[in-house]
Design a protein around this motif. Structure first.
Motif, PDB file in Angstrom:
ATOM      1  N   ARG A 133       5.530   9.931 -12.060  1.00  0.00           N
ATOM      2  CA  ARG A 133       6.863   9.308 -12.188  1.00  0.00           C
ATOM      3  C   ARG A 133       7.533   9.652 -13.511  1.00  0.00           C
ATOM      4  O   ARG A 133       8.732   9.937 -13.559  1.00  0.00           O
TER       5      ARG A 133
ATOM      6  N   ALA B 230      -4.423   1.226   5.160  1.00  0.00           N
ATOM      7  CA  ALA B 230      -3.046   0.762   5.361  1.00  0.00           C
ATOM      8  C   ALA B 230      -2.196   1.855   5.989  1.00  0.00           C
ATOM      9  O   ALA B 230      -1.383   1.597   6.878  1.00  0.00           O
TER      10      ALA B 230
ATOM     11  N   PHE C 208      -1.561  10.742   2.144  1.00  0.00           N
ATOM     12  CA  PHE C 208      -1.130   9.342   2.331  1.00  0.00           C
ATOM     13  C   PHE C 208      -0.813   8.691   1.000  1.00  0.00           C
ATOM     14  O   PHE C 208      -0.033   7.750   0.931  1.00  0.00           O
ATOM     15  N   THR C 209      -1.425   9.164  -0.080  1.00  0.00           N
ATOM     16  CA  THR C 209      -1.012   8.721  -1.412  1.00  0.00           C
ATOM     17  C   THR C 209      -1.356   9.807  -2.417  1.00  0.00           C
ATOM     18  O   THR C 209      -2.109  10.741  -2.125  1.00  0.00           O
TER      19      THR C 209
ATOM     20  N   ALA D 148       0.834  -1.206   0.000  1.00  0.00           N
ATOM     21  CA  ALA D 148       0.000   0.000   0.000  1.00  0.00           C
ATOM     22  C   ALA D 148       0.867   1.253   0.000  1.00  0.00           C
ATOM     23  O   ALA D 148       0.577   2.231  -0.690  1.00  0.00           O
ATOM     24  N   SER D 149       1.967   1.224   0.766  1.00  0.00           N
ATOM     25  CA  SER D 149       2.811   2.417   0.883  1.00  0.00           C
ATOM     26  C   SER D 149       3.462   2.791  -0.444  1.00  0.00           C
ATOM     27  O   SER D 149       3.847   3.943  -0.639  1.00  0.00           O
ATOM     28  N   VAL D 150       3.590   1.818  -1.353  1.00  0.00           N
ATOM     29  CA  VAL D 150       4.161   2.103  -2.669  1.00  0.00           C
ATOM     30  C   VAL D 150       3.085   2.124  -3.753  1.00  0.00           C
ATOM     31  O   VAL D 150       3.402   2.107  -4.952  1.00  0.00           O
ATOM     32  N   GLY D 151       1.833   2.162  -3.332  1.00  0.00           N
ATOM     33  CA  GLY D 151       0.738   2.259  -4.298  1.00  0.00           C
ATOM     34  C   GLY D 151       0.536   1.014  -5.128  1.00  0.00           C
ATOM     35  O   GLY D 151      -0.045   1.066  -6.210  1.00  0.00           O
TER      36      GLY D 151
ATOM     37  N   PRO E 116      10.219   4.046  -4.563  1.00  0.00           N
ATOM     38  CA  PRO E 116       9.006   3.273  -4.848  1.00  0.00           C
ATOM     39  C   PRO E 116       7.728   3.958  -4.344  1.00  0.00           C
ATOM     40  O   PRO E 116       6.659   3.714  -4.879  1.00  0.00           O
ATOM     41  N   GLN E 117       7.861   4.829  -3.342  1.00  0.00           N
ATOM     42  CA  GLN E 117       6.680   5.508  -2.786  1.00  0.00           C
ATOM     43  C   GLN E 117       6.221   6.651  -3.695  1.00  0.00           C
ATOM     44  O   GLN E 117       7.058   7.388  -4.211  1.00  0.00           O
ATOM     45  N   PRO E 118       4.904   6.844  -3.849  1.00  0.00           N
ATOM     46  CA  PRO E 118       4.405   7.952  -4.672  1.00  0.00           C
ATOM     47  C   PRO E 118       4.289   9.268  -3.904  1.00  0.00           C
ATOM     48  O   PRO E 118       3.926  10.285  -4.479  1.00  0.00           O
TER      49      PRO E 118
ATOM     50  N   ARG F  12      -8.526   1.299   0.723  1.00  0.00           N
ATOM     51  CA  ARG F  12      -7.569   0.319   1.275  1.00  0.00           C
ATOM     52  C   ARG F  12      -6.210   0.962   1.557  1.00  0.00           C
ATOM     53  O   ARG F  12      -5.585   0.685   2.580  1.00  0.00           O
ATOM     54  N   LEU F  13      -5.754   1.811   0.651  1.00  0.00           N
ATOM     55  CA  LEU F  13      -4.470   2.497   0.891  1.00  0.00           C
ATOM     56  C   LEU F  13      -4.587   3.413   2.112  1.00  0.00           C
ATOM     57  O   LEU F  13      -3.647   3.531   2.903  1.00  0.00           O
TER      58      LEU F  13
ATOM     59  N   LEU G 200      -5.472  -1.918   8.095  1.00  0.00           N
ATOM     60  CA  LEU G 200      -5.783  -2.924   7.081  1.00  0.00           C
ATOM     61  C   LEU G 200      -5.154  -4.241   7.521  1.00  0.00           C
ATOM     62  O   LEU G 200      -4.009  -4.252   7.964  1.00  0.00           O
TER      63      LEU G 200
END
Lengths: 186, 186, 186, 186
Positions: B81, C180, C107-108, A180-183, B102-104, C176-177, C185
């Motif tokens: 990216r 997490a 968070f994303t 999840a942390s990296v999508g 890797p994280q967005p 879900r993200l 999650l």
């Protein structure tokens, strides 16, 4: 967390009063939260997106095969970065070329309690608090110690219920949080 | 944000109705927040800690030399990216080998307003919202376009008031936030 | 993203040249990535752990009922915080008392493309880039606009496949993200 | 980290074998990294932006006055959230109403070593690893224990060199990293 995370005493152990005998460590584990680092190894594409997740096959002391991730204790006097690098090298071999992130912040803080149900994570031996990282590796993984093999999976496979059934202590949840942390979790 | 961030129209530009003419872009800039990516290039040691920060020397249209960082717009249909990689390559050259995380998630969201004082960031041409990343580079930087040179500094130098005096729009603050996110600000 | 996210022109709209007519907005959407904010409302216990997730019931223009989250565009000249607060108030009512986090980092970053399959997120009307936040609310939610109701669910329900079937554009993945990111999650 | 962080044994101490006597704690501190939580209290405006930073005035055992932040050990069997809440209540009083974030991830991981110079943080008594959080407080602070007073400062004052001269162990750096994480450092 596999016993292998602690390993045999290193040669220099006697010279460093900060390292513990097995008896002292067992005692400390009943009195203090123990600091861990954990790593979910990944492979990435040319622009950094995660394409594969590395899962370790490990034999338990009872001879059972389980899936797990890179995990181990932070020693007295050791930086979190050095501990992370040491355990990555122990579990993935010297040619894995892990790329540790410049940020000191983990993707989650996993709290393992001896009693199940307090959190999503469980370790009957101790109260462990783990700083968990996603680590891209660019080289070749040749596990040492008691890790038998590194298996590379797609993010879908790594977050599947099938894999979760083979993981202990909440590690399946940890992999999902990592994805999840990296999508890369759907 | 330097004009060079937009550059000359790429060869395929005419074929992609999502890309804008200079007039259309000028119009959009008066009506909508424009999405940017920015990158602070760093060099790291063997366990990922930041040792150096890359700062770009750039000539303004008036011939003045300023210090800045990698910066540019996200195009219609382009992933964040891909935009980040494109601007890194434009500003650092094809041999920089940037390691995108890797994280967005950026280390900060920098909001540039045409009116000074609304936030720490200012861009008289537009309202821009920038996703800002710390990017380790492992290769050799040979700037293209209007960036004259990449200078590598220690974290102390990069967060100094002396450098801040040569940076525009709040970029000195952005570098300090970048250094803080990797634990390299004192 | 529901049409209600844009809503009718606010009374002060004519006075601000930065706001767009419907035709101008439709045009911009074919040329530029549009900046959005999204929020997953949560309820927390006394020490901040998430206990419930708020999901919006919304009627589509065709009269279908879908589940969604708080979502809307950032206007020209508006800060991300102000946009987030405005959409929370629109969708949850004036008595929800949302607690916006001090951090500016989402968070994303969810990237919605008009073409399905480019990313986990899809919006046939536009290329939207959304900064997504988990927002604790402490008051009472009374949706305005076209959101019919806020339903509170456990984290398990909110991440279930059953709910996912009623959500569009990848919003189930986004929830879900979000879960997490707060360690909720499994 | 002030001695007050450990305080006198709580009444229930004898009943919980996981809590340590002073001698045992002194011993553990020479052998294991000790897990801490730290908190920088802040006040925020209506949309969550930080307006003020809370700094504790504390008397050292030698009677000197120093500035510090909320800080203390995580006990065996205690969650990080519970430890954070306990130390916030100890240091800010029962009416501070701290809003713990839903995320388990700190803004930084501060590593305190007994030997100065290993990192930005130093604690001559121990190797401590601290999870550091920015915590909005909405109530009234009335310090208990040995904290004499909570002083509220602007972000500029809290990151000044003048304040840094009154802080020990790298706490001035920690406050700057905290301010950077909320976009309030210039």
């Amino acid at each position: 967390m596999g016993d292998g995370s602690f390993g045999s005493p290193a040669p220099g152990n006697a010279a460093n009063p900060g390292w513990l005998t097995d008896i002292e460590l067992a005692e400390a584990r009943r009195r203090l939260p123990i600091l861990y680092v954990e790593a979910v190894p990944v492979r990435t594409d040319g622009v950094g997106a995660v394409t594969q997740v590395g899962v370790l096959l490990r034999a338990t002391p009872l001879g059972e095969i389980t899936h797990t991730i890179v995990s181990g204790r932070v020693r007295y006097g050791e930086t979190v970065r050095d501990a992370l690098f040491r355990h990555l090298e122990n579990d993935l071999g010297p040619m894995a070329f892990p790329q540790l992130p410049p940020q000191p912040v983990p993707f989650t803080v996993a709290e393992y309690f001896p009693m199940p149900g307090v959190s999503a994570f469980h370790d009957e031996r101790q109260h462990a608090v783990s700083l968990a990282f996603v680590i891209p590796v660019t080289g070749t993984c040749q596990p040492r110690q008691d890790a038998l093999e590194v298996t590379w999976m797609t993010p879908e496979e790594a977050s599947s219920d099938a894999l979760a059934a083979d993981m202990e202590g909440g590690r399946a949840t940890l992999i999902r949080l990592a994805l999840a942390s990296v999508g890369a979790l759907r």
